[in-house]
Scaffold this motif. Structure first.
Motif, PDB file in Angstrom:
ATOM      1  N   VAL A  74      11.110 -45.204  10.238  1.00 53.58           N
ATOM      2  CA  VAL A  74      10.181 -44.815   9.169  1.00 53.58           C
ATOM      3  C   VAL A  74      10.552 -43.435   8.644  1.00 53.58           C
ATOM      4  CG1 VAL A  74       7.779 -44.281   8.632  1.00 53.58           C
ATOM      5  CG2 VAL A  74       8.320 -46.259  10.048  1.00 53.58           C
ATOM      6  N   GLY A  75      10.934 -42.541   9.552  1.00 56.89           N
ATOM      7  CA  GLY A  75      11.332 -41.196   9.132  1.00 56.89           C
ATOM      8  C   GLY A  75      12.562 -41.208   8.243  1.00 56.89           C
ATOM      9  N   LEU A  76      13.500 -42.113   8.534  1.00 58.30           N
ATOM     10  CA  LEU A  76      14.690 -42.210   7.696  1.00 58.30           C
ATOM     11  C   LEU A  76      14.345 -42.667   6.287  1.00 58.30           C
ATOM     12  CD1 LEU A  76      17.271 -43.762  10.184  1.00 58.30           C
ATOM     13  CD2 LEU A  76      17.315 -41.453   9.199  1.00 58.30           C
ATOM     14  N   VAL A  77      13.416 -43.620   6.177  1.00 58.00           N
ATOM     15  CA  VAL A  77      12.988 -44.062   4.846  1.00 58.00           C
ATOM     16  C   VAL A  77      12.309 -42.916   4.110  1.00 58.00           C
ATOM     17  CG1 VAL A  77      11.481 -45.641   3.571  1.00 58.00           C
ATOM     18  CG2 VAL A  77      12.799 -46.481   5.527  1.00 58.00           C
ATOM     19  N   ALA A  78      11.452 -42.169   4.848  1.00 61.86           N
ATOM     20  CA  ALA A  78      10.780 -41.027   4.228  1.00 61.86           C
ATOM     21  C   ALA A  78      11.783 -39.975   3.754  1.00 61.86           C
ATOM     22  CB  ALA A  78       9.796 -40.403   5.219  1.00 61.86           C
ATOM     23  N   ALA A  79      12.863 -39.803   4.525  1.00 59.93           N
ATOM     24  CA  ALA A  79      13.867 -38.789   4.173  1.00 59.93           C
ATOM     25  C   ALA A  79      14.734 -39.224   3.001  1.00 59.93           C
ATOM     26  CB  ALA A  79      14.751 -38.494   5.384  1.00 59.93           C
ATOM     27  N   SER A  80      14.752 -40.531   2.706  1.00 62.16           N
ATOM     28  CA  SER A  80      15.649 -41.015   1.656  1.00 62.16           C
ATOM     29  C   SER A  80      15.331 -40.412   0.298  1.00 62.16           C
ATOM     30  CB  SER A  80      15.607 -42.549   1.583  1.00 62.16           C
ATOM     31  OG  SER A  80      14.316 -43.005   1.234  1.00 62.16           O
ATOM     32  N   SER A  81      14.044 -40.193   0.010  1.00 57.87           N
ATOM     33  CA  SER A  81      13.690 -39.599  -1.282  1.00 57.87           C
ATOM     34  C   SER A  81      14.177 -38.152  -1.372  1.00 57.87           C
ATOM     35  CB  SER A  81      12.176 -39.669  -1.505  1.00 57.87           C
ATOM     36  OG  SER A  81      11.485 -38.916  -0.524  1.00 57.87           O
ATOM     37  N   TRP A  82      14.087 -37.413  -0.239  1.00 64.34           N
ATOM     38  CA  TRP A  82      14.571 -36.035  -0.230  1.00 64.34           C
ATOM     39  C   TRP A  82      16.090 -35.977  -0.331  1.00 64.34           C
ATOM     40  CZ3 TRP A  82      11.490 -32.083  -1.041  1.00 64.34           C
ATOM     41  CH2 TRP A  82      10.121 -32.243  -0.794  1.00 64.34           C
ATOM     42  N   LEU A  83      16.753 -36.978   0.257  1.00 62.94           N
ATOM     43  CA  LEU A  83      18.206 -37.048   0.119  1.00 62.94           C
ATOM     44  C   LEU A  83      18.595 -37.271  -1.330  1.00 62.94           C
ATOM     45  CD1 LEU A  83      21.048 -37.198   1.325  1.00 62.94           C
ATOM     46  CD2 LEU A  83      20.653 -39.644   1.749  1.00 62.94           C
TER      47      LEU A  83
END
Length: 408
Positions: free
Chosen positions: A61-70
């Motif tokens: 879930v954290g990786l999905v959340a980080a995708s927008s910041w990436l």
């Protein structure tokens, strides 16, 4: 020459009066950005709850959340290039089209892996919206009101951080309520897109005679060398405004606060940020810009020096968090006002991108370094880190501001 007082309309500029143009442009940008960001901040936490409910691990879930910041980080250096190609109005419209269709596809498709890619695309468009909207607001605002208007815009953006999650809490995250929230987010994003169409045609001021600033990574590097004050202000502002949201709850627990009280320290920081922007903008319009810069950096340092008082008087923690949020946010806002005074068009967009990158780096460093300080040196590690960072920021700002004043 500022965009709002240009006497001769260009191909992209409106034929009506400049006064009408900047008022119409500001209203449209404020409204479009408010609806778009509220929709995103409603949809994003709902997406995380949906994935968690589907059995995804916290790491996934954290990786999905980080995708927008990436997506945001990858797109930021290239925003000026898009403005040069599309113009200011075209770039704003593009920054509304992409997140609208990203949210729409996420609402229609039960494909979690695809959601990460769509979230990254929305994040990239978010970089375009963030930078172009802030740059355009700073340029459209009249010189004598720029501080007030930029301060109002920053306050409005802060409200969306509250409005989106509050709507989700009101609607709920289960069953039919979640579906309603999902489509409301899509509707808010669509409203932002439609309002973006009301932005008048504006010149991007991009020369075609060979004197244009470089774009992309080279343009970012040029702006970094030319504007060290903005890099320092952005990094320190991001460290104390955005970054401390990941440190304050841990610090509260380390000094004996209950979990709820520790979490409220983040709210205190957010409240300081929301309440400070307009007064700081007004002060910038009426007083020496350099003095306001240094006053905010000094206040930030004084707050860090008060950290040792927290174990003796617990309310000091909320006051310190309030000052950090206000002073940190003020440094970013003052830098944005300064950019608006000095630059325009594509060059203004590039320099704003540098400010955003610096702010992001500062926001990323604070929780990492703060967590290490709390782990390795409980009791004195965090006060030392925060006071050292604040002092270094103040001294560096003072040096560069004094140098800039001597050159003029």
């Amino acid at each position: 020459m500022s965009l709002h007082n240009a006497p001769v309309p260009t191909q992209e500029e409106p034929s009506h009066s400049p006064n009408t143009a900047w008022r119409r442009g500001l209203v449209a940008i404020f409204a479009a950005t408010f609806f778009e960001l509220t929709g995103l901040f409603l949809f994003n936490p709902l997406l995380l709850f949906t994935l968690k409910g589907a059995g995804w691990s916290d790491a996934a879930v954290g990786l999905v959340a980080a995708s927008s910041w990436l997506g945001l980080a990858l797109a930021t250096p290239f925003t000026a290039g898009w403005v040069a190609r599309l113009g200011l109005r075209g770039a704003l419209i593009a920054s509304g089209i992409v997140p609208f269709f990203a949210l729409l596809l996420m609402a229609l498709t039960p494909w979690p892996l695809g959601w990460a890619a769509l979230s990254m695309a929305a994040g990239a468009a978010g970089a375009l919206r963030w930078i172009v909207a802030e740059a355009t607001v700073a340029e459209l605002a009249p010189d004598h009101r720029r501080g007030r208007i930029v301060g109002l815009f920053e306050t409005m953006v802060g409200v969306t951080f509250i409005a989106g999650p509050a709507l989700l809490a009101w609607l709920g995250t289960d069953g039919t309520a979640a579906n309603t929230a999902r489509w409301l987010a899509v509707g808010l994003s669509g409203t932002g897109l439609l309002l973006s169409l009301a932005v008048p045609h504006l010149s991007s001021h991009h020369p075609t005679d060979g004197t244009a600033p470089r774009l992309g990574l080279r343009g970012i590097a040029d702006a970094m060398r030319a504007q060290p004050v903005l890099m320092v202000a952005g990094a320190v502002g991001g460290f104390f405004e955005a970054g401390t949201s990941g440190v304050l709850p841990l610090y509260g627990l380390s000094v004996g606060f209950a979990a709820a009280a520790a979490a409220l320290l983040v709210s205190a920081s957010g409240l300081g940020s929301a309440l400070a922007m307009v007064p700081i903008g007004e002060l910038s319009d009426r007083w020496s810009h350099r003095k306001v810069f240094l006053a905010c950096a000094s206040l930030n340092l004084l707050a860090t020096l008060a950290l040792p008082l927290v174990p003796l008087w617990s309310p000091a923690a909320a006051l310190i968090a309030f000052v950090w949020g206000g002073a940190g946010g003020a440094l970013y806002t003052l830098a944005m006002i300064d950019i608006g005074h000095r630059q325009q068009g594509v060059q203004l967009v590039t320099t704003t991108a540098v400010l955003v990158l610096s702010y992001t780096v500062g926001g990323m460093c604070a929780p990492v370094l703060g967590g290490l300080a709390l782990t390795w040196a409980p009791g004195w590690g965090l006060p030392l880190l925060m006071s050292t960072t604040a002092a270094a920021g103040l001294l560096t700002l003072h040096h560069h501001l004094r140098r800039a004043a001597s050159l003029h």
